[in-house]
Design a protein around this motif. Structure first.
Motif, PDB file in Angstrom:
ATOM      1  N   THR A  52     134.682  25.759  83.880  1.00  0.00           N
ATOM      2  CA  THR A  52     134.661  26.414  82.573  1.00  0.00           C
ATOM      3  C   THR A  52     133.889  25.581  81.558  1.00  0.00           C
ATOM      4  OG1 THR A  52     136.799  27.438  83.052  1.00  0.00           O
ATOM      5  CG2 THR A  52     136.116  27.371  80.749  1.00  0.00           C
ATOM      6  N   SER A  53     134.124  24.281  81.579  1.00  0.00           N
ATOM      7  CA  SER A  53     133.428  23.378  80.656  1.00  0.00           C
ATOM      8  C   SER A  53     131.922  23.388  80.908  1.00  0.00           C
ATOM      9  CB  SER A  53     133.983  21.969  80.804  1.00  0.00           C
ATOM     10  OG  SER A  53     133.266  21.069  80.027  1.00  0.00           O
ATOM     11  N   VAL A  54     131.530  23.297  82.165  1.00  0.00           N
ATOM     12  CA  VAL A  54     130.105  23.288  82.506  1.00  0.00           C
ATOM     13  C   VAL A  54     129.467  24.629  82.148  1.00  0.00           C
ATOM     14  CG1 VAL A  54     128.496  23.235  84.446  1.00  0.00           C
ATOM     15  CG2 VAL A  54     130.273  21.510  84.270  1.00  0.00           C
ATOM     16  N   GLN A  55     130.182  25.707  82.407  1.00  0.00           N
ATOM     17  CA  GLN A  55     129.650  27.035  82.091  1.00  0.00           C
ATOM     18  C   GLN A  55     129.451  27.174  80.580  1.00  0.00           C
ATOM     19  OE1 GLN A  55     132.159  30.292  83.322  1.00  0.00           O
ATOM     20  NE2 GLN A  55     130.416  31.635  83.583  1.00  0.00           N
ATOM     21  N   SER A  56     130.397  26.687  79.805  1.00  0.00           N
ATOM     22  CA  SER A  56     130.281  26.730  78.344  1.00  0.00           C
ATOM     23  C   SER A  56     129.096  25.889  77.872  1.00  0.00           C
ATOM     24  CB  SER A  56     131.576  26.225  77.713  1.00  0.00           C
ATOM     25  OG  SER A  56     131.454  26.165  76.316  1.00  0.00           O
ATOM     26  N   SER A  57     128.939  24.710  78.465  1.00  0.00           N
ATOM     27  CA  SER A  57     127.808  23.845  78.101  1.00  0.00           C
ATOM     28  C   SER A  57     126.483  24.515  78.429  1.00  0.00           C
ATOM     29  CB  SER A  57     127.901  22.510  78.838  1.00  0.00           C
ATOM     30  OG  SER A  57     129.013  21.777  78.401  1.00  0.00           O
ATOM     31  N   LEU A  58     126.417  25.153  79.580  1.00  0.00           N
ATOM     32  CA  LEU A  58     125.184  25.850  79.970  1.00  0.00           C
ATOM     33  C   LEU A  58     124.851  26.959  78.983  1.00  0.00           C
ATOM     34  CD1 LEU A  58     125.446  26.152  83.851  1.00  0.00           C
ATOM     35  CD2 LEU A  58     123.748  24.888  82.551  1.00  0.00           C
ATOM     36  N   GLU A  59     125.869  27.713  78.578  1.00  0.00           N
ATOM     37  CA  GLU A  59     125.635  28.782  77.604  1.00  0.00           C
ATOM     38  C   GLU A  59     125.127  28.207  76.287  1.00  0.00           C
ATOM     39  OE1 GLU A  59     129.337  30.881  77.440  1.00  0.00           O
ATOM     40  OE2 GLU A  59     129.025  31.827  79.406  1.00  0.00           O
ATOM     41  N   ASP A  60     125.722  27.088  75.840  1.00  0.00           N
ATOM     42  CA  ASP A  60     125.268  26.446  74.608  1.00  0.00           C
ATOM     43  C   ASP A  60     123.817  25.987  74.731  1.00  0.00           C
ATOM     44  OD1 ASP A  60     127.745  26.845  73.469  1.00  0.00           O
ATOM     45  OD2 ASP A  60     128.444  24.786  73.798  1.00  0.00           O
ATOM     46  N   TYR A  61     123.485  25.354  75.863  1.00  0.00           N
ATOM     47  CA  TYR A  61     122.115  24.886  76.061  1.00  0.00           C
ATOM     48  C   TYR A  61     121.136  26.048  76.134  1.00  0.00           C
ATOM     49  CZ  TYR A  61     123.684  20.102  76.746  1.00  0.00           C
ATOM     50  OH  TYR A  61     124.223  18.848  76.558  1.00  0.00           O
ATOM     51  N   GLU A  62     121.541  27.149  76.761  1.00  0.00           N
ATOM     52  CA  GLU A  62     120.662  28.322  76.823  1.00  0.00           C
ATOM     53  C   GLU A  62     120.390  28.864  75.420  1.00  0.00           C
ATOM     54  OE1 GLU A  62     122.661  30.936  79.542  1.00  0.00           O
ATOM     55  OE2 GLU A  62     121.813  29.944  81.306  1.00  0.00           O
ATOM     56  N   LYS A  63     121.423  28.877  74.582  1.00  0.00           N
ATOM     57  CA  LYS A  63     121.245  29.328  73.195  1.00  0.00           C
ATOM     58  C   LYS A  63     120.293  28.395  72.452  1.00  0.00           C
ATOM     59  CE  LYS A  63     125.762  31.536  72.783  1.00  0.00           C
ATOM     60  NZ  LYS A  63     127.101  31.439  72.173  1.00  0.00           N
ATOM     61  N   LYS A  64     120.474  27.075  72.645  1.00  0.00           N
ATOM     62  CA  LYS A  64     119.601  26.099  71.979  1.00  0.00           C
ATOM     63  C   LYS A  64     118.163  26.225  72.466  1.00  0.00           C
ATOM     64  CE  LYS A  64     123.205  22.706  71.048  1.00  0.00           C
ATOM     65  NZ  LYS A  64     123.726  21.358  71.327  1.00  0.00           N
ATOM     66  N   ILE A  65     117.980  26.437  73.754  1.00  0.00           N
ATOM     67  CA  ILE A  65     116.633  26.606  74.306  1.00  0.00           C
ATOM     68  C   ILE A  65     115.987  27.860  73.741  1.00  0.00           C
ATOM     69  CG2 ILE A  65     115.373  27.158  76.430  1.00  0.00           C
ATOM     70  CD1 ILE A  65     117.314  25.240  77.889  1.00  0.00           C
ATOM     71  N   LYS A  66     116.751  28.937  73.653  1.00  0.00           N
ATOM     72  CA  LYS A  66     116.216  30.193  73.104  1.00  0.00           C
ATOM     73  C   LYS A  66     115.809  29.998  71.643  1.00  0.00           C
ATOM     74  CE  LYS A  66     117.306  35.025  72.351  1.00  0.00           C
ATOM     75  NZ  LYS A  66     118.333  36.070  72.401  1.00  0.00           N
ATOM     76  N   ALA A  67     116.667  29.324  70.868  1.00  0.00           N
ATOM     77  CA  ALA A  67     116.347  29.075  69.462  1.00  0.00           C
ATOM     78  C   ALA A  67     115.104  28.198  69.342  1.00  0.00           C
ATOM     79  CB  ALA A  67     117.525  28.412  68.760  1.00  0.00           C
ATOM     80  N   CYS A  68     114.990  27.200  70.206  1.00  0.00           N
ATOM     81  CA  CYS A  68     113.829  26.313  70.186  1.00  0.00           C
ATOM     82  C   CYS A  68     112.553  27.083  70.531  1.00  0.00           C
ATOM     83  CB  CYS A  68     114.056  25.177  71.169  1.00  0.00           C
ATOM     84  SG  CYS A  68     112.935  23.798  70.957  1.00  0.00           S
ATOM     85  N   ARG A  69     112.638  27.961  71.517  1.00  0.00           N
ATOM     86  CA  ARG A  69     111.472  28.779  71.884  1.00  0.00           C
ATOM     87  C   ARG A  69     111.055  29.678  70.723  1.00  0.00           C
ATOM     88  NH1 ARG A  69     113.341  30.330  77.954  1.00  0.00           N
ATOM     89  NH2 ARG A  69     112.550  28.443  78.960  1.00  0.00           N
ATOM     90  N   GLU A  70     112.054  30.274  70.061  1.00  0.00           N
ATOM     91  CA  GLU A  70     111.740  31.135  68.921  1.00  0.00           C
ATOM     92  C   GLU A  70     111.061  30.341  67.806  1.00  0.00           C
ATOM     93  OE1 GLU A  70     115.474  32.927  67.901  1.00  0.00           O
ATOM     94  OE2 GLU A  70     115.417  34.302  69.614  1.00  0.00           O
ATOM     95  N   LYS A  71     111.565  29.130  67.537  1.00  0.00           N
ATOM     96  CA  LYS A  71     110.953  28.276  66.512  1.00  0.00           C
ATOM     97  C   LYS A  71     109.534  27.889  66.910  1.00  0.00           C
ATOM     98  CE  LYS A  71     115.197  26.249  64.699  1.00  0.00           C
ATOM     99  NZ  LYS A  71     115.982  25.000  64.555  1.00  0.00           N
ATOM    100  N   THR A  72     109.333  27.608  68.200  1.00  0.00           N
ATOM    101  CA  THR A  72     108.004  27.241  68.685  1.00  0.00           C
ATOM    102  C   THR A  72     107.035  28.406  68.517  1.00  0.00           C
ATOM    103  OG1 THR A  72     108.965  25.722  70.293  1.00  0.00           O
ATOM    104  CG2 THR A  72     106.710  26.436  70.693  1.00  0.00           C
ATOM    105  N   GLU A  73     107.476  29.598  68.886  1.00  0.00           N
ATOM    106  CA  GLU A  73     106.617  30.782  68.740  1.00  0.00           C
ATOM    107  C   GLU A  73     106.304  31.044  67.271  1.00  0.00           C
ATOM    108  OE1 GLU A  73     105.088  32.518  71.098  1.00  0.00           O
ATOM    109  OE2 GLU A  73     105.935  31.083  72.522  1.00  0.00           O
ATOM    110  N   GLU A  74     107.311  30.863  66.415  1.00  0.00           N
ATOM    111  CA  GLU A  74     107.096  31.060  64.977  1.00  0.00           C
ATOM    112  C   GLU A  74     106.104  30.030  64.439  1.00  0.00           C
ATOM    113  OE1 GLU A  74     109.680  30.774  60.873  1.00  0.00           O
ATOM    114  OE2 GLU A  74     110.704  31.348  62.726  1.00  0.00           O
ATOM    115  N   ALA A  75     106.256  28.792  64.879  1.00  0.00           N
ATOM    116  CA  ALA A  75     105.341  27.738  64.439  1.00  0.00           C
ATOM    117  C   ALA A  75     103.930  28.016  64.929  1.00  0.00           C
ATOM    118  CB  ALA A  75     105.818  26.380  64.942  1.00  0.00           C
TER     119      ALA A  75
END
Length: 107
Positions: A52-75
């Motif tokens: 459960t902990s690892v799954q939660s961490s993966l979801e958090d990292y996926e959200k952070k990666i998605k946000a980073c990609r969006e910021k990169t595309e915007e930049a």
């Protein structure tokens, strides 16, 4: 011949059942079996918590990666390309040159 195989399987099953009964009659073996079962339950619970902990961490990292990609595309969208920047610099230099020429004519 089929009867021999069936009889053999029944004899093996009976032997296995006898061995199991012998093990379960000994209180030490039953206690050891119960301890193993408790350890198994504890280990399974620990594994479930870790999963459960690892799954939660993966979801958090996926959200952070998605946000980073969006910021990169915007930049990238807001950044002027190097070629376009060179063209704009040349146009600016030309306009400055024209401005100098006009200033000289005015003098």
């Amino acid at each position: 011949m089929g009867d021999f195989a069936t009889n053999s399987n029944i004899e093996e099953l009976a032997s296995f059942a006898d061995d199991l009964v012998a093990i379960l009659k000994d209180p030490t073996d039953v206690r050891n079996l119960n301890q193993c079962l408790e350890h198994f339950k504890t280990l399974q619970s620990s594994c479930d918590d870790d999963f459960t902990s690892v799954q939660s961490s993966l979801e958090d990292y996926e959200k952070k990666i998605k946000a980073c990609r969006e910021k990169t595309e915007e930049a990238k969208a807001n950044t002027v390309a190097d070629d376009e920047m060179e063209i704009l610099e040349k146009e600016l230099e030309e306009e400055i040159g024209k401005g100098h020429l006009l200033m000289e004519e005015i003098r």
